[in-house]
Structures are given as structure tokens and as C-alpha cells.
Design a protein around this motif. Structure first.
Motif: not given
Length: 101
Positions: A32-33, A36, A40, A100
Motif C-alpha cells: 500500500d505504501q 501511494k 503521488q 491528490h
């Protein structure tokens, strides 16, 4: 990676990783990190493409588009791209772009 470190990296992903594939291979990050961070980075690149286009800097836009393809490939490796994302290619806008703000 703890939450504070992660948030710091999230503010400028390309400063902390030299290429998108490095994120996919980072053992210290959860899936998940990784997603993300890559999302981004994708968002940042798309914003840069818009800014470059408005300044009519074609050379910069080309390099940014190449980098965007690499980010999308890393997201695909992690199983994070939807079929519509793959079809869209490295354009300025993405379904994830609205996440975002």
C-alpha cells in the motif's frame, strides 16, 4: 517505514527515489505504501506536464512523459493499474488525479 518517515517521503517522492522501480523493490515499504508513493509520483509528473505545456517546453514534457511511463509500469507490477489506466497512457490526466488535492 514509520508514518512520519513515509509522510516525509510522500512530499517529494522523486527526491527520495531515483527511479520508480526502486519503490517497487523497496523491502521497507508495504504494498500500500508503494502504491501511494507511486500514485503521488504519477500525480506530480502529470502536474509537471501541465506546467511544462503551459510554458511550451516540449523537451521537458517528453522526459516527463517517459518518467510517467516508468511510474505506470511500476504501478502495473504491483497490480495497481486498472485496464482503463493502461489504455489512457501517459497523458496529463488520470482517474487517480482527483485523489491528490
Amino acid at each position: 517505514m514509520n508514518a512520519e518517515e513515509f509522510d516525509n517521503v510522500l512530499t517529494d517522492v522523486s527526491k527520495h527515489f531515483s527511479k520508480p522501480g526502486d519503490i517497487a523493490l523497496a523491502a521497507a515499504l508495504t504494498r500500500d505504501q508503494k502504491i501511494k508513493l507511486l500514485a503521488q509520483w504519477e500525480y506530480d509528473l502529470r502536474e509537471l506536464m501541465v506546467a511544462s505545456e503551459e510554458a511550451m517546453s516540449g523537451e521537458s514534457t517528453g522526459r516527463t512523459a517517459e518518467e510517467l511511463v516508468k511510474v505506470q509500469a511500476a504501478l502495473d507490477e504491483l497490480g495497481a493499474l486498472q485496464p482503463s489506466d493502461k489504455a489512457a497512457g501517459p497523458g496529463k490526466h488520470s482517474p487517480r488525479s482527483s485523489e491528490h488535492h
